[in-house]
Design a protein around this motif. Structure first.
Motif, PDB file in Angstrom:
ATOM      1  N   ARG A  26       0.817  -1.206   0.000  1.00 25.80           N
ATOM      2  CA  ARG A  26       0.000   0.000   0.000  1.00 25.80           C
ATOM      3  C   ARG A  26       0.847   1.250   0.000  1.00 25.80           C
ATOM      4  O   ARG A  26       0.357   2.343  -0.249  1.00 25.80           O
ATOM      5  CB  ARG A  26      -0.891   0.011   1.245  1.00 25.80           C
ATOM      6  CG  ARG A  26      -1.914  -1.093   1.300  1.00 25.80           C
ATOM      7  CD  ARG A  26      -2.592  -1.142   2.637  1.00 25.80           C
ATOM      8  NE  ARG A  26      -3.160   0.145   2.975  1.00 25.80           N
ATOM      9  CZ  ARG A  26      -3.581   0.455   4.192  1.00 25.80           C
ATOM     10  NH1 ARG A  26      -3.474  -0.386   5.156  1.00 25.80           N
ATOM     11  NH2 ARG A  26      -4.098   1.653   4.418  1.00 25.80           N
ATOM     12  N   ARG A 124      -4.252   1.194  -6.822  1.00 23.72           N
ATOM     13  CA  ARG A 124      -3.812   1.601  -5.494  1.00 23.72           C
ATOM     14  C   ARG A 124      -2.931   2.853  -5.524  1.00 23.72           C
ATOM     15  O   ARG A 124      -2.687   3.479  -4.504  1.00 23.72           O
ATOM     16  CB  ARG A 124      -3.088   0.464  -4.782  1.00 23.72           C
ATOM     17  CG  ARG A 124      -1.734   0.108  -5.310  1.00 23.72           C
ATOM     18  CD  ARG A 124      -1.031  -0.905  -4.402  1.00 23.72           C
ATOM     19  NE  ARG A 124      -1.712  -2.194  -4.373  1.00 23.72           N
ATOM     20  CZ  ARG A 124      -2.377  -2.624  -3.303  1.00 23.72           C
ATOM     21  NH1 ARG A 124      -2.474  -1.880  -2.227  1.00 23.72           N
ATOM     22  NH2 ARG A 124      -2.961  -3.805  -3.336  1.00 23.72           N
ATOM     23  N   ARG A 179      -6.059  -2.749  -6.001  1.00 19.84           N
ATOM     24  CA  ARG A 179      -6.287  -3.050  -4.586  1.00 19.84           C
ATOM     25  C   ARG A 179      -7.150  -4.316  -4.507  1.00 19.84           C
ATOM     26  O   ARG A 179      -8.372  -4.267  -4.568  1.00 19.84           O
ATOM     27  CB  ARG A 179      -6.986  -1.875  -3.892  1.00 19.84           C
ATOM     28  CG  ARG A 179      -6.117  -0.653  -3.755  1.00 19.84           C
ATOM     29  CD  ARG A 179      -6.765   0.377  -2.854  1.00 19.84           C
ATOM     30  NE  ARG A 179      -7.952   0.967  -3.452  1.00 19.84           N
ATOM     31  CZ  ARG A 179      -8.940   1.533  -2.758  1.00 19.84           C
ATOM     32  NH1 ARG A 179      -8.893   1.529  -1.442  1.00 19.84           N
ATOM     33  NH2 ARG A 179      -9.967   2.079  -3.383  1.00 19.84           N
TER      34      ARG A 179
END
Length: 491
Positions: A26, A124, A179
């Protein structure tokens, strides 16, 4: 595009890094391994690296450029194309119309996701963590909903029909910068409970947990969706209501149709709203194959021994696997600070009497911890299951599920073949048929120990199928390959 690639090659010497996986992905400081043919290959086998140089900001430029690839170019790939490639290569059997129909649903979902990637906030790198925190803070004052423009997919069908294989095939084709998360349902719920424990005392911990989950993975692929625990049943409705409101998209596989989930469970009336939500946010598709692909790879040799008197043989096989190592009692740590006592363990192998592992108050968390520390389990004395040991049967089913998910190897002695272990476990419908056939108990002399349980009655077919596959040559070869890969990674 060529100009971008030349720019990447120019800056490439300034970067060095280490592989990162999971939640670490992330972070914004991500760099792509350029030992690939082109940026079009981002959806397959791409290594992500943490940048160590201030000029890592160029990675955002590369990511932004990669998202400009047209939908037409991206859609050349997908689960249906990969499925056909594997059939052509002889890796899969041809001619299963049910699987092909399911692939059509998965391909349609794949195409929709690619076409709506920006609206679904799948990339992401497109939204910074700071923006995510701002949205979360703003939502504290003004409640907001952001349902995804794409519905998910709920696949259900009998055991061994290829549900897990099809979902994995779909997941592997998704771009790596999305994601996304693929996880077993048991593992997912353990994760949820751990997060709830961490946020204990918060006004609505489920909302916080849902925010964390959707921030990390907007596309959730849950394998073996099944609800047997009342604690899970009571939180699923509110959890997924928050997740779907955050834009989450669910892809799930299950042995049960949505309307049959948690059938006969305690306080099921509180669970029913979740079923309605599930059918509203997912396309429901049944896989109706009559084949059990797991049973098509029967083993010529394995480690499933019928007969309690063969405990000495089991111990002999265990000693052969640990080699020169000495087996001693060990203690392994599982989630939330719990610890599991292992009677004997050495060289990645653990030895348990059945009672120690399935007659004690243990659950999926303990079994996941066990598989994290040991790749092989020797289990002595698996009994025939019935009403008298119903709870142990539930634990054994969970143990097999966790071992199968982790590709662990099972050695065991049992009182019967897999199908015989569950012969006394029946569903309500099967019990009614038994009652019609005879009233004199002539068909079953031990009818008093018959266990009528819908959840266990449906789960037994999956367990029988998996026990059969885990004893097959193909499964054991996959286990050996997994161990070889882990040893090579350590070396």
């Amino acid at each position: 595009m060529r100009a971008v690639i030349r720019a990447v090659k120019k800056f490439r010497p300034a970067f060095r890094g280490n592989s990162i996986f999971g939640e670490a992905a992330r972070k914004q400081d991500i760099w792509f391994d350029m030992n690939i043919r082109s940026l079009y290959s981002l959806s397959r086998n791409v290594g992500a690296y943490r940048c160590r140089h201030p000029s890592y900001m160029i990675s955002r430029v590369i990511s932004a450029d990669a998202t400009k690839v047209t939908n037409e170019e991206v859609s050349r790939d997908g689960p249906l194309v990969e499925y056909e490639r594997r059939i052509a290569a002889g890796e899969l059997l041809d001619g299963d119309a049910c699987q092909q129909g399911t692939l059509g649903e998965l391909q349609s979902l794949y195409d929709e996701l690619v076409a709506n990637a920006e609206a679904c906030r799948l990339d992401r790198y497109a939204t910074s963590e700071k923006a995510g925190r701002s949205r979360w803070l703003w939502s504290r004052f003004i409640p907001q909903t952001s349902y995804a423009p794409v519905k998910g997919l709920y696949l259900y069908g009998g055991v061994g029909t290829g549900k897990t294989m099809l979902m994995d095939l779909f997941y592997d084709q998704l771009p790596c910068n999305w994601r996304k998360k693929r996880i077993h349902f048991h593992d997912f719920m353990l994760n949820v409970h751990c997060r709830l424990q961490k946020h204990k005392g918060v006004a609505d911990p489920l909302e916080v947990v849902a925010g964390e989950l959707s921030d990390d993975s907007i596309l959730l692929c849950l394998d073996e969706f099944m609800v047997t625990d009342v604690a899970d049943a009571l939180i699923l409705n509110r959890l997924f209501r928050h997740l779907f409101s955050n834009g989450a998209i669910l892809v799930a596989t299950s042995n049960r149709a949505p309307d049959n989930l948690y059938e006969g469970g305690l306080q099921r009336d509180l669970f029913l709203p979740f079923i309605a939500t599930l059918k509203e946010r997912c396309v429901v598709h049944e896989i109706g194959s009559s084949l059990d692909y797991r049973k098509m790879t029967m083993a010529e040799q394995g480690f499933y021994f019928v007969g309690r008197h063969l405990s000495s043989l089991l111990n002999q096989k265990f000693q052969q696997l640990i080699g020169e190592h000495v087996a001693t009692p060990q203690e392994v740590e599982v989630i939330m600070g719990r610890k599991l006592q292992v009677p004997l363990g050495a060289n990645g192998c653990a030895y348990f009497p059945f009672e120690e592992l399935c007659d004690r108050p243990l659950g999926a968390a303990d079994y996941f911890g066990l598989c994290k520390n040991f790749h092989t389990l020797a289990l002595e004395g698996v009994p025939i299951f019935g009403l008298s040991n119903k709870t142990a049967a539930y634990r054994f089913v969970t143990l097999v599920d966790v071992m199968y998910e982790n590709r662990a190897r099972l050695l065991c002695t049992a009182e019967g073949m897999p199908v015989e272990l569950f012969d006394r476990i029946v569903t309500i419908a099967e019990a009614k048929q038994m009652a019609r056939r005879t009233s004199s108990r002539s068909t079953k002399s031990d009818v008093s120990d018959v266990c009528v349980d819908n959840e266990l009655g449906f789960a037994k077919d999956r367990t029988i199928s998996r026990l059969t596959e885990m004893n097959s040559r193909q499964y054991l070869e996959q286990h050996a390959e997994m161990l070889a890969d882990k040893q090579a990674a350590v070396a």
